[in-house]
Design a protein around this motif. Structure first.
Motif, mmCIF file in Angstrom:
data_model
loop_
_atom_site.group_PDB
_atom_site.id
_atom_site.type_symbol
_atom_site.label_atom_id
_atom_site.label_comp_id
_atom_site.label_asym_id
_atom_site.label_seq_id
_atom_site.Cartn_x
_atom_site.Cartn_y
_atom_site.Cartn_z
ATOM 1 N N ILE A 181 6.967 -6.199 28.010
ATOM 2 C CA ILE A 181 6.556 -5.755 29.384
ATOM 3 C C ILE A 181 5.415 -5.513 29.379
ATOM 4 C CG2 ILE A 181 7.021 -4.457 31.558
ATOM 5 C CD1 ILE A 181 9.880 -5.094 31.188
ATOM 6 N N ASP A 182 5.345 -4.041 28.642
ATOM 7 C CA ASP A 182 3.469 -3.235 28.245
ATOM 8 C C ASP A 182 2.570 -4.289 28.102
ATOM 9 O OD1 ASP A 182 5.275 -0.938 29.003
ATOM 10 O OD2 ASP A 182 5.565 -0.454 26.267
ATOM 11 N N LEU A 183 2.540 -5.166 27.283
ATOM 12 C CA LEU A 183 1.967 -6.353 26.824
ATOM 13 C C LEU A 183 1.327 -6.801 28.279
ATOM 14 C CD1 LEU A 183 -0.499 -7.353 24.966
ATOM 15 C CD2 LEU A 183 1.448 -8.344 22.914
ATOM 16 N N TYR A 184 2.245 -7.502 28.422
ATOM 17 C CA TYR A 184 1.908 -8.667 29.607
ATOM 18 C C TYR A 184 1.228 -7.501 30.865
ATOM 19 C CZ TYR A 184 5.121 -12.640 28.047
ATOM 20 O OH TYR A 184 5.333 -13.797 27.245
ATOM 21 N N LYS A 185 1.780 -6.600 31.058
ATOM 22 C CA LYS A 185 0.944 -5.809 31.969
ATOM 23 C C LYS A 185 -0.668 -5.255 31.675
ATOM 24 C CE LYS A 185 3.942 -5.372 34.862
ATOM 25 N NZ LYS A 185 4.592 -3.868 36.313
ATOM 26 N N HIS A 186 -0.577 -5.694 30.603
ATOM 27 C CA HIS A 186 -2.100 -5.010 29.338
ATOM 28 C C HIS A 186 -2.842 -5.830 29.291
ATOM 29 C CE1 HIS A 186 -5.335 -3.823 26.917
ATOM 30 N NE2 HIS A 186 -4.987 -4.819 26.316
ATOM 31 N N ILE A 188 -2.364 -8.645 32.244
ATOM 32 C CA ILE A 188 -2.507 -8.498 33.705
ATOM 33 C C ILE A 188 -3.810 -7.776 33.955
ATOM 34 C CG2 ILE A 188 -2.016 -8.097 35.523
ATOM 35 C CD1 ILE A 188 0.927 -8.302 35.194
ATOM 36 N N GLY A 189 -4.114 -6.755 33.419
ATOM 37 C CA GLY A 189 -4.958 -4.694 33.735
ATOM 38 C C GLY A 189 -6.016 -6.057 33.211
ATOM 39 N N TYR A 190 -6.189 -6.313 32.438
ATOM 40 C CA TYR A 190 -7.399 -6.771 31.468
ATOM 41 C C TYR A 190 -8.304 -7.699 32.285
ATOM 42 C CZ TYR A 190 -10.494 -9.244 28.075
ATOM 43 O OH TYR A 190 -11.429 -9.955 27.428
ATOM 44 N N ASN A 191 -7.591 -8.756 32.330
ATOM 45 C CA ASN A 191 -8.780 -9.596 33.354
ATOM 46 C C ASN A 191 -7.254 -10.091 34.773
ATOM 47 O OD1 ASN A 191 -9.417 -11.840 34.873
ATOM 48 N ND2 ASN A 191 -9.994 -12.979 32.950
ATOM 49 N N LYS A 192 -7.920 -9.270 35.861
ATOM 50 C CA LYS A 192 -6.576 -9.016 37.793
ATOM 51 C C LYS A 192 -6.850 -10.178 37.403
ATOM 52 C CE LYS A 192 -5.524 -4.601 37.663
ATOM 53 N NZ LYS A 192 -6.222 -3.066 38.700
ATOM 54 N N ALA A 194 -7.400 -13.419 36.721
ATOM 55 C CA ALA A 194 -7.010 -14.567 35.137
ATOM 56 C C ALA A 194 -6.066 -15.424 36.218
ATOM 57 C CB ALA A 194 -6.521 -14.319 33.934
ATOM 58 N N SER A 195 -6.640 -17.200 35.716
ATOM 59 C CA SER A 195 -5.268 -17.763 35.877
ATOM 60 C C SER A 195 -4.444 -17.222 36.137
ATOM 61 C CB SER A 195 -5.718 -19.554 35.950
ATOM 62 O OG SER A 195 -5.734 -19.442 34.789
ATOM 63 N N LYS A 196 -3.394 -16.817 34.288
ATOM 64 C CA LYS A 196 -2.434 -17.428 33.925
ATOM 65 C C LYS A 196 -1.740 -16.091 34.352
ATOM 66 C CE LYS A 196 -1.519 -18.767 29.851
ATOM 67 N NZ LYS A 196 -1.391 -18.502 28.626
ATOM 68 N N VAL A 197 -2.623 -15.216 35.393
ATOM 69 C CA VAL A 197 -1.900 -13.929 35.698
ATOM 70 C C VAL A 197 -0.627 -14.577 35.919
ATOM 71 C CG1 VAL A 197 -2.098 -11.787 37.679
ATOM 72 C CG2 VAL A 197 -3.385 -12.550 35.969
ATOM 73 N N PRO A 198 -0.111 -15.006 37.528
ATOM 74 C CA PRO A 198 0.981 -15.509 37.601
ATOM 75 C C PRO A 198 2.304 -16.188 36.162
ATOM 76 C CG PRO A 198 -0.399 -16.562 39.096
ATOM 77 C CD PRO A 198 -1.017 -16.399 38.087
ATOM 78 N N GLU A 199 2.091 -16.683 35.193
ATOM 79 C CA GLU A 199 3.290 -16.893 34.731
ATOM 80 C C GLU A 199 2.955 -15.727 33.801
ATOM 81 O OE1 GLU A 199 1.337 -19.459 31.541
ATOM 82 O OE2 GLU A 199 0.389 -20.388 32.831
#
Length: 265
Positions: A181-186, A188-192, A194-199
């Motif tokens: 979870i921490d890494l996925y949140k990172h 997401i935050g790195y490039n809000k 990004a097209s992969k954010v839904p994934e």
């Protein structure tokens, strides 16, 4: 030459013994190769004998003996053509021994040794070592943070985040839920935008549902609904990306349906 004959007898005996499932033939091959190392110490076939023995022991999961023979090549034959390969396999010995810090240190040495000499197969070899580092870092507590620092320094930010994407999925598969979870949140935050954010949010929700913390699930869903607001910045940035938009809409709809179901139970 007896050294050459002994080496080839040893290698052939081991290969034949494995194909025929003949244990005695493999033991004979092992003895021939040990003879090369002990009786013909100045022979050019000594490093090859060590390597053949190391691979033989590695396959048998006799890790102490594999380690001893890989180390012999590294320590005694640093200019040998198989030096980097022996160093790489030593890293995997450490991994199988659950000595993950040593694994990482060894893979770092492999990558450093190849750097600047990259051509043909060496490029693929370096990339393999970089990918294997993902597995080693995933074994450490919050290893993704160390991995990020190393990858950014070694291969640049863009490629580093491709590796971290893979690492996040690996953490999920290893049930290292909070770290995932921490890494996925990172990510997401790195490039809000990004097209992969839904994934990424979808992967977070999968973990949240598994952990079954109702409060955390509700907070996550509220965050998802707000993030993918039709008039929000992500939707604006991805306006022309139909596939990403579909994933985002499905994620929002599925999340709302999930929480609705929970409230009506």
């Amino acid at each position: 030459r007896l050294d050459q004959l002994t080496y080839f007898l040893g290698r052939a005996s081991i290969e034949s013994g494995k194909s025929k499932a003949d244990r005695q033939l493999q033991l004979d091959g092992e003895k021939f190769l040990k003879d090369v190392v002990t009786k013909y110490q100045k022979s050019n076939f000594v490093p090859e004998a060590h390597l053949t023995l190391a691979e033989y022991y590695f396959e048998k999961d006799s890790l102490f003996y594999a380690k001893t023979n890989y180390e012999a090549i590294i320590q005694k034959f640093p200019k040998h053509g198989m030096f980097n390969y022996a160093l790489y396999k030593l890293g995997w010995v450490y991994f199988n021994l659950a000595e993950f810090e040593k694994t990482i240190e060894t893979f770092h040495k492999v990558i450093a040794a190849i750097k600047g000499k990259e051509s043909g197969g060496l490029i693929e070899f370096r990339e393999q070592a970089l990918n294997d580092l993902i597995q080693a870092y995933a074994e450490l507590d919050n290893g993704w943070r160390e991995a990020r620092e190393y990858f950014v320094r070694e291969i640049g930010e863009k490629e580093a985040y491709i590796k971290l994407d893979r690492m996040a999925a690996l953490l999920v598969s290893k049930d290292k839920d909070e770290e995932a979870i921490d890494l996925y949140k990172h990510l997401i935050g790195y490039n809000k935008a990004a097209s992969k954010v839904p994934e990424y949010y979808d992967a977070v929700m999968e973990v949240r549902r598994k952990l079954a913390d109702a409060r955390e699930i509700e907070q996550e869903i509220n965050e998802i609904v707000e993030f993918f607001d039709p008039k929000g910045s992500w939707m604006t940035a991805n306006k022309g990306n139909e596939e990403a938009n579909q994933k985002a809409n499905e994620l929002v709809a599925g999340s709302l349906a999930f929480i609705s179901t929970q409230y009506h139970k």
